[in-house]
Design an enzyme around this catalytic site. Sequence first.
Site, PDB file in Angstrom:
ATOM      1  CG  ASP A 233      -6.880   4.359  -0.210  1.00  0.00           C
ATOM      2  OD1 ASP A 233      -6.729   3.571  -1.168  1.00  0.00           O
ATOM      3  OD2 ASP A 233      -6.600   4.059   0.964  1.00  0.00           O
ATOM      4  CG  HIS A 373       0.793   0.967  -1.388  1.00  0.00           C
ATOM      5  ND1 HIS A 373       0.984   0.132  -0.308  1.00  0.00           N
ATOM      6  CD2 HIS A 373      -0.555   1.160  -1.474  1.00  0.00           C
ATOM      7  CE1 HIS A 373      -0.196  -0.156   0.237  1.00  0.00           C
ATOM      8  NE2 HIS A 373      -1.137   0.447  -0.453  1.00  0.00           N
TER       9      HIS A 373
HETATM   10  C1  HEM Z   1      -1.882   2.978   6.187  1.00  0.00           C
HETATM   11  C2  HEM Z   1      -1.661   2.048   5.290  1.00  0.00           C
HETATM   12  C3  HEM Z   1      -2.049   2.184   3.846  1.00  0.00           C
HETATM   13  C4  HEM Z   1      -2.188   3.309   3.077  1.00  0.00           C
HETATM   14  C5  HEM Z   1      -1.954   4.753   3.489  1.00  0.00           C
HETATM   15  C6  HEM Z   1      -2.601   2.872   1.764  1.00  0.00           C
HETATM   16  C7  HEM Z   1      -2.857   3.729   0.706  1.00  0.00           C
HETATM   17  C8  HEM Z   1      -3.182   3.323  -0.562  1.00  0.00           C
HETATM   18  C9  HEM Z   1      -3.366   4.196  -1.674  1.00  0.00           C
HETATM   19  C10 HEM Z   1      -3.239   5.719  -1.634  1.00  0.00           C
HETATM   20  C11 HEM Z   1      -3.668   3.442  -2.750  1.00  0.00           C
HETATM   21  C12 HEM Z   1      -3.931   3.947  -4.168  1.00  0.00           C
HETATM   22  C13 HEM Z   1      -5.377   4.131  -4.428  1.00  0.00           C
HETATM   23  C14 HEM Z   1      -6.054   2.937  -5.009  1.00  0.00           C
HETATM   24  O1  HEM Z   1      -5.485   2.261  -5.856  1.00  0.00           O
HETATM   25  O2  HEM Z   1      -7.179   2.647  -4.595  1.00  0.00           O
HETATM   26  C15 HEM Z   1      -3.679   2.064  -2.323  1.00  0.00           C
HETATM   27  C16 HEM Z   1      -3.960   0.988  -3.120  1.00  0.00           C
HETATM   28  C17 HEM Z   1      -3.909  -0.328  -2.684  1.00  0.00           C
HETATM   29  N1  HEM Z   1      -3.538  -0.778  -1.448  1.00  0.00           N
HETATM   30 FE1  HEM Z   1      -3.075   0.350   0.128  1.00  0.00          FE
HETATM   31  N2  HEM Z   1      -2.691   1.512   1.757  1.00  0.00           N
HETATM   32  C18 HEM Z   1      -2.362   1.061   3.001  1.00  0.00           C
HETATM   33  C19 HEM Z   1      -2.323  -0.256   3.419  1.00  0.00           C
HETATM   34  C20 HEM Z   1      -2.469  -1.345   2.587  1.00  0.00           C
HETATM   35  C21 HEM Z   1      -2.271  -2.712   2.996  1.00  0.00           C
HETATM   36  C22 HEM Z   1      -1.857  -3.177   4.390  1.00  0.00           C
HETATM   37  C23 HEM Z   1      -2.538  -3.481   1.906  1.00  0.00           C
HETATM   38  C24 HEM Z   1      -2.466  -4.980   1.768  1.00  0.00           C
HETATM   39  C25 HEM Z   1      -1.597  -5.731   2.411  1.00  0.00           C
HETATM   40  C26 HEM Z   1      -2.914  -2.590   0.829  1.00  0.00           C
HETATM   41  C27 HEM Z   1      -3.310  -2.995  -0.425  1.00  0.00           C
HETATM   42  C28 HEM Z   1      -3.626  -2.150  -1.456  1.00  0.00           C
HETATM   43  C29 HEM Z   1      -4.106  -2.606  -2.743  1.00  0.00           C
HETATM   44  C30 HEM Z   1      -4.373  -4.046  -3.163  1.00  0.00           C
HETATM   45  C31 HEM Z   1      -4.272  -1.461  -3.524  1.00  0.00           C
HETATM   46  C32 HEM Z   1      -4.762  -1.407  -4.959  1.00  0.00           C
HETATM   47  C33 HEM Z   1      -3.629  -1.565  -5.927  1.00  0.00           C
HETATM   48  C34 HEM Z   1      -4.147  -1.585  -7.345  1.00  0.00           C
HETATM   49  O3  HEM Z   1      -5.089  -2.324  -7.609  1.00  0.00           O
HETATM   50  O4  HEM Z   1      -3.614  -0.857  -8.179  1.00  0.00           O
HETATM   51  N3  HEM Z   1      -2.851  -1.302   1.280  1.00  0.00           N
HETATM   52  N4  HEM Z   1      -3.373   2.018  -0.974  1.00  0.00           N
END
Ligand code: HEM
Length: 507
Positions: A233, A373
């Site tokens: 992440d 996601h």
């Molecule tokens: C337990 C809940 C969550 C997990 C396990 C999770 C996990 C991850 C992972 C593994 C990534 C990919 C790594 C990265 O791009 O930095 C990611 C990216 C991201 N997540 Fe989450 N996330 C969670 C909750 C959320 C929530 C609630 C939001 C917003 C409503 C969110 C927004 C984002 C955004 C904006 C990215 C970057 C996407 C990009 O720029 O490509 N995440 N998340």
Amino acid sequence: MRISCVLTAAFSLLSIGQGVLGVPGPSPGPNLVGRQTRTTPLLAVFPGQDTLPTLADIINLNATNGTFLPLQNIQGDIFVGMKKQLETFYFFHINDATSFKTALKSYVPTITSTATLLSPASSQPLAFVNIAFSSSGLKELGITDNLGDQQFSSGMYADATNLGDSLSNWKSTYAGTDIHGVFLMGTDQTSYITSYLSDIESTFGSSITQLDRIDAAARPGSEAGHEHFGFLDGISNPAISGFSMNVLPGQAIVPPGIILIGRPGDATIRPPWTLDGTFMAFRRLQQKVPEFNKWTLDNAIQNEAKTLTVQQGADYLSARMFGRWKSGAPTDLSPEVDDPTLGADPQRNNNFDFSHLGSLLISDQSKCPFSAHIRKTNPRADLGDLNTINHAIRAGTPYGPEVSSSESSSNTTTQDRGLAFVEYQSNIGNGFRFQQINWANTANFPPLKTVTPGIEPIVGQGSPRTAEGLDPANQSKGYTIPQFVIPTGGEYFFMPSISALTSKIAA
Ligand code: HEM
Ligand SMILES: *[C@@H]1O[C@H](CO)[C@@H](O)[C@H](O)[C@H]1NC(C)=O
Ligand SMILES: *[C@@H]1O[C@H](CO)[C@@H](O)[C@H](O)[C@H]1NC(C)=O
Ligand SMILES: *[C@@H]1O[C@H](CO)[C@@H](O)[C@H](O)[C@H]1NC(C)=O
Ligand SMILES: *[C@@H]1O[C@H](CO)[C@@H](O)[C@H](O)[C@H]1NC(C)=O
């Protein structure tokens, strides 16, 4: 020659402890914990992530680009992202506004700035401390100004149903507006957290009561930097103009006002004292890891050559749910197998936008499902690569123990674990809330596709929780996906600039 002059200038600013970027140096905590300094940097370096600029870099950037953010006045966590070994959240209720303000005045020098976190290790404190207030907390302190953000004013509990949460899952501490503020502490040793906590308790005494505390931490060993489902992440955060150096290939660049109040890019008119503050959306997101693992095994998919074991098919499915493999490698660049070298390489792991020559952006989900996601929360080419306003900086840390062998063998969660999720933005409705409601929870987003993408399978909420496109061999196959991420609390906070702590909050 020029660079070395700038560096000399930077370090003389550091040594005299004042000036435009004047770093106060090791911050004197009332119990002097802050007077001790470090030999190694406070922040962690996890694979795959960008590196922060140094203070000298920023001075040089300002010299060439002429944008200047007063980093000594901006709280430190905002631009750091997910680079913390240990992060403790101390949620408090204010019992007595007058004695709280007196204590805060004496504590302000301990609040850590961005400039301090970017300076050499020898100028960094043992831990960083930041502070933020809920709307009810500001009211308790007699501050009734309208901060221009409706969701902030009403608090997250009032918004929880809109976000798709089941209120019955919310821990009672968060269900309401009792939480007035939060201290955030980040460091790499538990003993430092302990001293900072006792420092806070002795400074603030009975003016506050702790309502909840979350001790979050990077996962152990090679899982450090990965969230509890196992995925790296903190890889993709936007670059901030005027702050970020060496923008990474594929990284979005946003004006500073998308994150900081009152800077270019923040269109809302607000009280002047809110300049260089930000809104912090905090979510306590429980993760059902054994259940997630079982579901992906039970629904394992196949590659074209039909060579995958069940475990590999489960990993393939979960990678498509995220849009990245566990190593961080984007499925858009490595569709069929994980590629750890790609995942760990910040020059390549963001260099994609879901579009490919010879394939149709409106219908092709062979590399990345529309509902994945990272695609739902940052749609890149699906919105023409033009979106800058719906970005936020993610800065959360996992909490809770590793999955035990009995949880794993019974496919059942018995210990609370998840993500202490934090997003910073100048406008909650454009940042976190937009990503959650308008994107993750909305089945026909991204728009104008030939099929309905469905709800985002990790954090999307709504009923039915259905998504298509997860199986590349049969992209029209629909899945009804149990909810593996359970929101159990949260709050919207305002994190002021450091000068506003003295001039307004404690005044
Ligand atoms: C337990 C809940 C969550 C997990 C396990 C999770 C996990 C991850 C992972 C593994 C990534 C990919 C790594 C990265 O791009 O930095 C990611 C990216 C991201 N997540 Fe989450 N996330 C969670 C909750 C959320 C929530 C609630 C939001 C917003 C409503 C969110 C927004 C984002 C955004 C904006 C990215 C970057 C996407 C990009 O720029 O490509 N995440 N998340
Ligand atoms: C940054 O640039 C502005 C405009 O050129 C200038 O006024 C300011 O002094 C500079 N700040 C630093 C720290 O170099
Ligand atoms: C600095 O300015 C140049 C020229 O305008 C621009 O190309 C570059 O992206 C800027 N860098 C940052 C980090 O804002
Ligand atoms: C756990 O789930 C896996 C995958 O469905 C299954 O093979 C195993 O029997 C389950 N264990 C128990 C105790 O139900
Ligand atoms: C694809 O999935 C749909 C819906 O589950 C199913 O009706 C159809 O038979 C599947 N097609 C193939 C080629 O497996």
